[in-house]
Structures are given as C-alpha cells and as structure tokens.
Scaffold this motif. Structure first.
Motif, mmCIF file in Angstrom:
data_model
loop_
_atom_site.group_PDB
_atom_site.id
_atom_site.type_symbol
_atom_site.label_atom_id
_atom_site.label_comp_id
_atom_site.label_asym_id
_atom_site.label_seq_id
_atom_site.Cartn_x
_atom_site.Cartn_y
_atom_site.Cartn_z
ATOM 1 N N SER A 246 8.177 -0.735 2.801
ATOM 2 C CA SER A 246 6.775 -0.804 3.231
ATOM 3 C C SER A 246 6.633 -0.398 4.700
ATOM 4 N N SER A 247 5.379 -0.344 5.149
ATOM 5 C CA SER A 247 5.124 0.089 6.532
ATOM 6 C C SER A 247 5.699 -0.909 7.545
ATOM 7 N N ASN A 248 5.836 -2.174 7.158
ATOM 8 C CA ASN A 248 6.367 -3.179 8.084
ATOM 9 C C ASN A 248 7.875 -3.403 7.903
ATOM 10 N N SER B 110 -0.905 -2.113 -0.872
ATOM 11 C CA SER B 110 -0.121 -1.004 -0.304
ATOM 12 C C SER B 110 1.206 -0.805 -1.042
ATOM 13 N N ASP B 111 1.607 -1.772 -1.883
ATOM 14 C CA ASP B 111 2.824 -1.630 -2.691
ATOM 15 C C ASP B 111 2.571 -0.843 -3.978
ATOM 16 N N ARG C 253 0.106 -14.609 2.298
ATOM 17 C CA ARG C 253 -1.346 -14.605 2.526
ATOM 18 C C ARG C 253 -2.123 -15.388 1.470
ATOM 19 N N GLY D 14 2.951 -7.849 -3.416
ATOM 20 C CA GLY D 14 2.458 -8.583 -2.267
ATOM 21 C C GLY D 14 1.202 -8.014 -1.645
ATOM 22 N N SER D 15 0.984 -6.714 -1.860
ATOM 23 C CA SER D 15 -0.150 -6.039 -1.225
ATOM 24 C C SER D 15 -0.519 -4.821 -2.056
ATOM 25 N N GLY E 292 7.118 -7.114 -6.745
ATOM 26 C CA GLY E 292 7.510 -6.189 -5.696
ATOM 27 C C GLY E 292 6.924 -6.593 -4.364
ATOM 28 N N ALA E 293 7.717 -6.446 -3.309
ATOM 29 C CA ALA E 293 7.230 -6.758 -1.962
ATOM 30 C C ALA E 293 8.118 -6.062 -0.942
ATOM 31 N N GLY E 294 7.562 -5.912 0.270
ATOM 32 C CA GLY E 294 8.311 -5.257 1.326
ATOM 33 C C GLY E 294 8.446 -6.122 2.563
HETATM 34 C C1 RP5 Z 1 4.416 -7.428 2.190
HETATM 35 O O1 RP5 Z 1 4.081 -6.796 3.386
HETATM 36 C C2 RP5 Z 1 3.744 -6.605 1.130
HETATM 37 O O2 RP5 Z 1 4.418 -6.751 -0.094
HETATM 38 C C3 RP5 Z 1 3.831 -5.209 1.657
HETATM 39 O O3 RP5 Z 1 4.992 -4.553 1.185
HETATM 40 C C4 RP5 Z 1 3.960 -5.416 3.155
HETATM 41 C C5 RP5 Z 1 2.820 -4.833 3.962
HETATM 42 O O4 RP5 Z 1 1.603 -5.329 3.478
HETATM 43 P P1 RP5 Z 1 0.224 -4.756 4.057
HETATM 44 O O5 RP5 Z 1 0.194 -5.106 5.507
HETATM 45 O O6 RP5 Z 1 0.262 -3.269 3.807
HETATM 46 O O7 RP5 Z 1 -0.845 -5.428 3.258
HETATM 47 O O8 RP5 Z 1 3.993 -8.738 2.159
#
Ligand code: RP5
Length: 159
Positions: free
Chosen positions: A89-91, A12-13, A40, A9-10, A63-65
């Motif tokens: 992930s951070s969120n 950051s993953d 997004r 997803g990002s 993969g996604a968070g």
């Molecule tokens: C998810 O939101 C992404 O897969 C990631 O794990 C998380 C944070 O994304 P960023 O804000 O770091 O781009 O959609």
C-alpha cells in the motif's frame, strides 16, 4: 448465501483484492465484499469476525497493507479459516511491513498468508477449501489446474 468473504482495510486495497473477487466469480462461488479496518473501524471488525460464520461464510480472505493487523485480528475472533493478503500500500515500506505483520502470527492463531499482492492465490486457496467438501467446485479446480498445465505445454511449442 455467500460462502467466501473478501474484506480489506481500505478501498485503496481494492485494485489488489479485485484478483480474488475475479477468480472466485470465475469459479461461480458466492462472495461478499466489504471494507473492515482494524484501526479505523474496530467495532465493525469485532462484529464482523464474531458473526461471519453464522451467515454461512466458510472462508474469509482479508487484505491489508502497512501495519496490517486486519487478518490476524479477524483470526483471533473468528472460528473460520482466514487467508491473509499482504498489500503493498501507499503507507507500506516496500511491502515487508505488510508481509511480516500478517505472516508472523503467534501459535494457536493461524493466518494462511499468500504472497505480497497475492490476492489471486488467496481466491484459489479459498476455492480449494470450499472444494474439499463441494464436488462441483472441486471439479472446477481440477479443470483450472489442467488449464494451467495446457498453457505451459502450448507456450513451449513456440520456442
Ligand atoms: C491499511 O492502510 C489499509 O489496508 C491500506 O492498505 C493502508 C492505507 O489505507 P488508506 O490510507 O489508503 O485508506 O490499513
């Protein structure tokens, strides 16, 4: 031709998803890696999921968070087997949101969900799917498992 797609997803993953990339490279399986965000870049998600099988992809690891809708949405659109990697992930609230978003799919739309941050197992599972019809890969999986066993026996010698 790439056989396994690894999407996330990002960017950051990537530190988590790198484990899937590394193990598939160890097995000499062709991969492609991309960022596809359910929230997004929904148009890209649709396009990617609808067309991956026409490009020779056989398995998709996604993969996604957090509110992790990527693996499930890909599964809703693609005929390929989808392996979901919940990312802490951070969120994310402790990873549970990611796990449950990917795990609790409705009947008819399976996602094979691995452990939180379990990208290595996602890569191995993808290799096993490829190996079920590719004897070269199958033999590499057999050797890998023998290696796991040997490590345990070796570690017990030093006790
Ligand atoms: C998810 O939101 C992404 O897969 C990631 O794990 C998380 C944070 O994304 P960023 O804000 O770091 O781009 O959609």
């Amino acid at each position: 031709m790439s056989k396994v797609a690894i999407i996330m997803g990002s960017k950051s993953d990537l530190p988590v998803m790198q484990d899937a990339i590394d193990i598939l490279k160890d097995f000499d399986i062709d991969i492609e890696v991309d960022i596809v965000s359910a929230h997004r870049t929904p148009e890209k998600l649709f396009d990617y999921s609808k067309n991956a099988h026409t490009r020779g992809i056989q398995v998709i690891i996604a993969g996604a968070g957090g509110a992790a809708h990527l693996p499930g949405m890909v599964a809703s659109l693609s005929p390929l087997p989808i392996i979901g990697v919940p990312v802490k992930s951070s969120n994310s609230i402790d990873g549970w949101d990611s796990v449950l978003s990917i795990l609790q799919m409705p009947g008819g739309v399976p996602v094979a969900t691995v452990a939180l941050n379990g990208a290595k197992n996602a890569g191995i599972l993808a290799a096993q799917i490829i190996g079920s019809s590719d004897p070269n890969v199958l033999h590499k999986i057999i050797a890998y498992k023998e290696g796991l066993k040997a490590k345990v026996y070796d570690s017990a010698k030093d006790l």
